[in-house]
Motif scaffolding. Structure first.
Motif, PDB file in Angstrom:
ATOM      1  N   ILE A 136       0.839  -1.207   0.000  1.00  0.00           N
ATOM      2  CA  ILE A 136       0.000   0.000   0.000  1.00  0.00           C
ATOM      3  C   ILE A 136       0.870   1.252   0.000  1.00  0.00           C
ATOM      4  O   ILE A 136       0.638   2.194  -0.775  1.00  0.00           O
ATOM      5  CB  ILE A 136      -0.944  -0.004   1.221  1.00  0.00           C
ATOM      6  N   PHE A 137       1.894   1.267   0.839  1.00  0.00           N
ATOM      7  CA  PHE A 137       2.779   2.431   0.910  1.00  0.00           C
ATOM      8  C   PHE A 137       3.529   2.619  -0.409  1.00  0.00           C
ATOM      9  O   PHE A 137       3.716   3.748  -0.874  1.00  0.00           O
ATOM     10  CB  PHE A 137       3.764   2.274   2.069  1.00  0.00           C
ATOM     11  N   ALA A 138       3.959   1.515  -1.012  1.00  0.00           N
ATOM     12  CA  ALA A 138       4.694   1.599  -2.281  1.00  0.00           C
ATOM     13  C   ALA A 138       3.811   2.140  -3.394  1.00  0.00           C
ATOM     14  O   ALA A 138       4.271   2.919  -4.249  1.00  0.00           O
ATOM     15  CB  ALA A 138       5.241   0.223  -2.653  1.00  0.00           C
ATOM     16  N   ILE A 139       2.544   1.746  -3.417  1.00  0.00           N
ATOM     17  CA  ILE A 139       1.615   2.273  -4.425  1.00  0.00           C
ATOM     18  C   ILE A 139       1.423   3.778  -4.208  1.00  0.00           C
ATOM     19  O   ILE A 139       1.420   4.567  -5.172  1.00  0.00           O
ATOM     20  CB  ILE A 139       0.265   1.534  -4.347  1.00  0.00           C
ATOM     21  N   ILE A 140       1.270   4.181  -2.969  1.00  0.00           N
ATOM     22  CA  ILE A 140       1.068   5.596  -2.656  1.00  0.00           C
ATOM     23  C   ILE A 140       2.267   6.436  -3.110  1.00  0.00           C
ATOM     24  O   ILE A 140       2.116   7.532  -3.642  1.00  0.00           O
ATOM     25  CB  ILE A 140       0.828   5.796  -1.141  1.00  0.00           C
ATOM     26  N   THR A 141       3.477   5.897  -2.931  1.00  0.00           N
ATOM     27  CA  THR A 141       4.699   6.639  -3.241  1.00  0.00           C
ATOM     28  C   THR A 141       5.249   6.319  -4.635  1.00  0.00           C
ATOM     29  O   THR A 141       6.356   6.743  -4.976  1.00  0.00           O
ATOM     30  CB  THR A 141       5.782   6.345  -2.192  1.00  0.00           C
ATOM     31  N   HIS A 142       4.503   5.520  -5.434  1.00  0.00           N
ATOM     32  CA  HIS A 142       4.890   5.190  -6.810  1.00  0.00           C
ATOM     33  C   HIS A 142       6.202   4.420  -6.886  1.00  0.00           C
ATOM     34  O   HIS A 142       6.977   4.605  -7.819  1.00  0.00           O
ATOM     35  CB  HIS A 142       4.974   6.462  -7.663  1.00  0.00           C
ATOM     36  N   ARG A 143       6.448   3.534  -5.925  1.00  0.00           N
ATOM     37  CA  ARG A 143       7.613   2.660  -5.972  1.00  0.00           C
ATOM     38  C   ARG A 143       7.142   1.290  -6.474  1.00  0.00           C
ATOM     39  O   ARG A 143       6.824   0.401  -5.688  1.00  0.00           O
ATOM     40  CB  ARG A 143       8.263   2.555  -4.600  1.00  0.00           C
ATOM     41  N   TYR A 144       7.076   1.141  -7.787  1.00  0.00           N
ATOM     42  CA  TYR A 144       6.393  -0.008  -8.360  1.00  0.00           C
ATOM     43  C   TYR A 144       7.184  -1.305  -8.221  1.00  0.00           C
ATOM     44  O   TYR A 144       6.598  -2.389  -8.204  1.00  0.00           O
ATOM     45  CB  TYR A 144       6.050   0.272  -9.817  1.00  0.00           C
ATOM     46  N   ASP A 145       8.514  -1.221  -8.137  1.00  0.00           N
ATOM     47  CA  ASP A 145       9.270  -2.453  -7.902  1.00  0.00           C
ATOM     48  C   ASP A 145       8.956  -2.999  -6.513  1.00  0.00           C
ATOM     49  O   ASP A 145       8.734  -4.198  -6.327  1.00  0.00           O
ATOM     50  CB  ASP A 145      10.763  -2.231  -8.093  1.00  0.00           C
ATOM     51  N   ALA A 146       8.904  -2.106  -5.514  1.00  0.00           N
ATOM     52  CA  ALA A 146       8.535  -2.533  -4.163  1.00  0.00           C
ATOM     53  C   ALA A 146       7.117  -3.080  -4.135  1.00  0.00           C
ATOM     54  O   ALA A 146       6.824  -4.062  -3.443  1.00  0.00           O
ATOM     55  CB  ALA A 146       8.668  -1.362  -3.189  1.00  0.00           C
ATOM     56  N   ALA A 147       6.214  -2.470  -4.903  1.00  0.00           N
ATOM     57  CA  ALA A 147       4.827  -2.926  -4.938  1.00  0.00           C
ATOM     58  C   ALA A 147       4.728  -4.341  -5.502  1.00  0.00           C
ATOM     59  O   ALA A 147       4.018  -5.197  -4.956  1.00  0.00           O
ATOM     60  CB  ALA A 147       3.982  -1.960  -5.764  1.00  0.00           C
ATOM     61  N   VAL A 148       5.450  -4.615  -6.593  1.00  0.00           N
ATOM     62  CA  VAL A 148       5.406  -5.934  -7.228  1.00  0.00           C
ATOM     63  C   VAL A 148       5.944  -7.004  -6.294  1.00  0.00           C
ATOM     64  O   VAL A 148       5.316  -8.060  -6.081  1.00  0.00           O
ATOM     65  CB  VAL A 148       6.198  -5.914  -8.548  1.00  0.00           C
ATOM     66  N   PHE A 149       7.116  -6.767  -5.722  1.00  0.00           N
ATOM     67  CA  PHE A 149       7.720  -7.774  -4.856  1.00  0.00           C
ATOM     68  C   PHE A 149       6.901  -7.984  -3.582  1.00  0.00           C
ATOM     69  O   PHE A 149       6.765  -9.118  -3.102  1.00  0.00           O
ATOM     70  CB  PHE A 149       9.158  -7.378  -4.503  1.00  0.00           C
ATOM     71  N   SER A 150       6.361  -6.923  -3.023  1.00  0.00           N
ATOM     72  CA  SER A 150       5.619  -7.057  -1.767  1.00  0.00           C
ATOM     73  C   SER A 150       4.284  -7.765  -1.980  1.00  0.00           C
ATOM     74  O   SER A 150       3.877  -8.583  -1.145  1.00  0.00           O
ATOM     75  CB  SER A 150       5.403  -5.688  -1.120  1.00  0.00           C
ATOM     76  N   ILE A 151       3.585  -7.511  -3.099  1.00  0.00           N
ATOM     77  CA  ILE A 151       2.306  -8.191  -3.323  1.00  0.00           C
ATOM     78  C   ILE A 151       2.543  -9.662  -3.635  1.00  0.00           C
ATOM     79  O   ILE A 151       1.732 -10.532  -3.251  1.00  0.00           O
ATOM     80  CB  ILE A 151       1.496  -7.506  -4.450  1.00  0.00           C
ATOM     81  N   ALA A 152       3.654  -9.978  -4.310  1.00  0.00           N
ATOM     82  CA  ALA A 152       3.999 -11.387  -4.538  1.00  0.00           C
ATOM     83  C   ALA A 152       4.321 -12.071  -3.216  1.00  0.00           C
ATOM     84  O   ALA A 152       3.926 -13.225  -2.981  1.00  0.00           O
ATOM     85  CB  ALA A 152       5.193 -11.478  -5.493  1.00  0.00           C
ATOM     86  N   LEU A 153       5.024 -11.358  -2.348  1.00  0.00           N
ATOM     87  CA  LEU A 153       5.372 -11.895  -1.036  1.00  0.00           C
ATOM     88  C   LEU A 153       4.120 -12.168  -0.212  1.00  0.00           C
ATOM     89  O   LEU A 153       4.000 -13.223   0.432  1.00  0.00           O
ATOM     90  CB  LEU A 153       6.271 -10.880  -0.312  1.00  0.00           C
ATOM     91  N   ALA A 154       3.165 -11.239  -0.249  1.00  0.00           N
ATOM     92  CA  ALA A 154       1.911 -11.426   0.480  1.00  0.00           C
ATOM     93  C   ALA A 154       1.154 -12.642  -0.051  1.00  0.00           C
ATOM     94  O   ALA A 154       0.616 -13.455   0.720  1.00  0.00           O
ATOM     95  CB  ALA A 154       1.047 -10.169   0.370  1.00  0.00           C
ATOM     96  N   GLY A 155       1.093 -12.797  -1.373  1.00  0.00           N
ATOM     97  CA  GLY A 155       0.406 -13.939  -1.964  1.00  0.00           C
ATOM     98  C   GLY A 155       1.038 -15.260  -1.576  1.00  0.00           C
ATOM     99  O   GLY A 155       0.330 -16.229  -1.247  1.00  0.00           O
ATOM    100  N   ALA A 156       2.366 -15.324  -1.594  1.00  0.00           N
ATOM    101  CA  ALA A 156       3.062 -16.556  -1.217  1.00  0.00           C
ATOM    102  C   ALA A 156       2.820 -16.910   0.244  1.00  0.00           C
ATOM    103  O   ALA A 156       2.614 -18.080   0.588  1.00  0.00           O
ATOM    104  CB  ALA A 156       4.562 -16.405  -1.489  1.00  0.00           C
TER     105      ALA A 156
END
Length: 392
Positions: free
Chosen positions: A190-210
Motif C-alpha cells: 500500500i505504501f509503495a503504491i502511494i509513493t509510486h515505488r512499483y518495484d517494491a509494490a510488485v515484490f511485496s504483493i507477490a510476497l503477500a500472496g506466497a
C-alpha cells in the motif's frame, strides 16, 4: 503497474505456493528435515520444515509470469532505478537465493550459529552490492537529505540481517510468521503504491500472496513448517522491499512504515535480547519467554494466540500508514493508539518481568528469575538422579 496486474501477481504467487507446498513436504521427509517434538517446541508430532522451498518457488513463478506479461501483454516494467541509486535486480535476487540456501542447509543439517550468521551477512552484502542501499534519510530538521556515505553499506547489511532474524525468532507457532509477513508485505505494498515505488509494490504483493498460500498448510494444525529456509528468506525479502519503498523518500516518517509493519517481531526480539542478557545466556539461546509463549501461558489456544498477534500487527501497520499520510496533530491519535496497545500488552503479558524483577524481589538477587530458578532446579534434580543411577 495497475491494480489488475497486481491482482494477477498476487493470485499466481498464492496458487503456485499452494501447489508447491506438498512437494516441499515430500522433499523434507526425504531429507529428514523434520521438527521432532521436544521441550523447546510446541508441536507434539513430527512436522516437515522445508516450507521455505514452496514459498521461494511461488515467488519465482510469480516473477516468471511478470516477465511474460512484460514481454507479451504490454505490462509496464516495474524495474526502474531511482535517482542516485541504480539497482541491479539480478544481483539482488542472487542475494535472496543465497539467504534461502543458508536457511535450507540449516534446516537439513543444522548449521553452527556463527556459520549461519556469516552466511546471512554474505547474503546481505550481495544485496548491498546490487545498489539497494540505506544511503540517506530525509532531513527532519531542514531541506534535503542526510547522506550516510560509506556507512550505507554496513547500515544496509545490518538492516537486512536484522529483518531476517526478527522473523526467524517470531516463527514459533503455526501460521504466526507467515501471517505477520503477509500483513507486513501488504502494508508495504500500500505504501509503495502511494509513493509510486512499483518495484517494491510488485515484490511485496507477490510476497503477500506466497505467505497467504502457505497458510493453507501452515495454519494450526500445521502439516508443514516454513523452517529457517522460509523464515530467513521472508524476513530478508521484507527488509528488501521495505528498503525499496522508503529509498530516497522525501518523508522522514516513512521509516516508521516497515518498523511498525514488523513491530511485534521487533519488540519480541528486543525483549528476547534483554531477557537473555539479564539471564547471562547467549543471545541466540532458545527459551519460552517470547510474546506467543506468554499468550499461551495466559491460557489462549494456539489459534487465538496467532489471531491476537495478527490483529496487533494489523493495527500497528495501519497506524504506520496513517501517520505517514497525515500531518501535525492528526498524527497524535494514531501514535496514542500504538503506544496504548503496546503498553497494555507489555504490562498484561508481563514482558518486562525478567528485566525488572531483580529490582524489587525481596531476595534481592539479580539472577533470581522464575524461569531461571525453575530451570536450575530441574537441572539439579536431573544431576541428582544421574548420580544416584551411577552409584547403583
Amino acid at each position: 503497474m495497475d491494480w489488475l496486474e497486481c491482482g494477477v501477481l498476487f493470485t499466481v504467487a498464492l496458487i503456485a505456493t499452494i501447489a508447491l507446498t506438498p512437494l516441499a513436504k515430500r522433499l523434507a521427509v526425504r531429507l529428514d528435515a523434520i521438527d521432532y517434538p521436544s521441550s523447546r517446541r510446541v508441536n507434539n508430532r513430527p512436522i516437515p520444515r522445508l516450507g521455505g522451498a514452496a514459498i521461494l518457488g511461488g515467488l519465482f513463478v510469480c516473477l516468471l509470469v511478470l516477465f511474460v506479461g512484460m514481454r507479451w501483454a504490454g505490462w509496464r516494467t516495474p524495474f526502474v532505478s531511482y535517482p542516485g541509486m541504480p539497482i541491479n535486480y539480478l544481483v539482488m535476487l542472487a542475494g535472496v537465493l543465497f539467504m534461502f540456501a543458508v536457511g535450507f542447509v540449516d534446516d537439513v543439517i543444522s548449521l553452527r550459529p556463527r556459520i549461519k550468521f556469516a552466511g546471512q551477512v554474505v547474503a546481505a552484502t550481495i544485496v548491498a552490492a546490487s545498489g539497494l542501499l540505506l544511503s540517506s534519510i530525509h532531513n527532519p530538521f531542514g531541506p534535503g537529505f542526510i547522506e550516510f556515505g560509506w556507512l550505507a553499506y554496513p547500515l544496509t547489511i545490518f538492516y537486512l540481517v536484522a529483518f531476517a532474524n526478527i522473523i526467524n525468532l517470531i516463527d514459533g507457532l503455526d501460521g504466526l510468521a507467515a501471517g505477520i509477513c503477509a500483513i507486513s508485505a501488504s502494508t508495504i505494498f500500500i505504501f509503495a503504491i502511494i509513493t509510486h515505488r512499483y518495484d517494491a509494490a510488485v515484490f511485496s504483493i507477490a510476497l503477500a500472496g506466497a505467505c497467504i498460500g502457505f497458510l493453507r498448510y501452515n495454519f494450526h494444525p500445521a502439516s508443514i513448517f516454513m523452517g529457517d529456509s522460509g523464515a530467513l528468506t521472508l524476513g530478508f525479502a521484507l527488509g528488501i522491499v521495505s528498503l525499496m519503498a522508503i529509498a530516497r523518500s522525501a518523508l522522514f516518517m516513512s521509516l516508521l512504515v516497515p518498523v511498525l509493519a514488523a513491530g511485534i517481531p521487533v519488540l519480541d526480539t528486543a525483549f528476547a535480547i534483554i531477557r537473555r542478557v539479564r539471564a547471562h545466556k547467549p543471545i541466540d539461546a532458545a527459551d519460552k519467554g517470547h510474546i506467543h509463549h506468554r499468550l499461551l501461558q495466559a491460557g489462549f489456544s494456539q489459534r487465538k494466540t496467532v489471531l491476537i498477534m495478527w490483529g496487533w500487527t494489523l493495527i500497528l501497520a495501519l497506524c504506520g500508514i496513517f501517520i505517514t499520510e497525515t500531518t501535525g496533530v492528526m498524527r497524535i491519535p494514531f501514535m496514542l493508539i500504538i503506544l496504548g496497545i503496546t503498553i497494555y500488552m507489555v504490562v498484561k503479558l508481563r514482558l518486562l518481568d525478567p528485566v525488572l524483577l531483580h529490582h524489587y524481589h525481596p531476595r534481592g538477587r539479580k539472577d533470581y528469575l522464575p524461569d531461571q530458578l525453575a530451570s536450575r532446579r530441574a537441572e539439579e534434580e536431573r544431576a541428582r538422579q544421574e548420580n544416584g543411577d551411577a552409584r547403583r
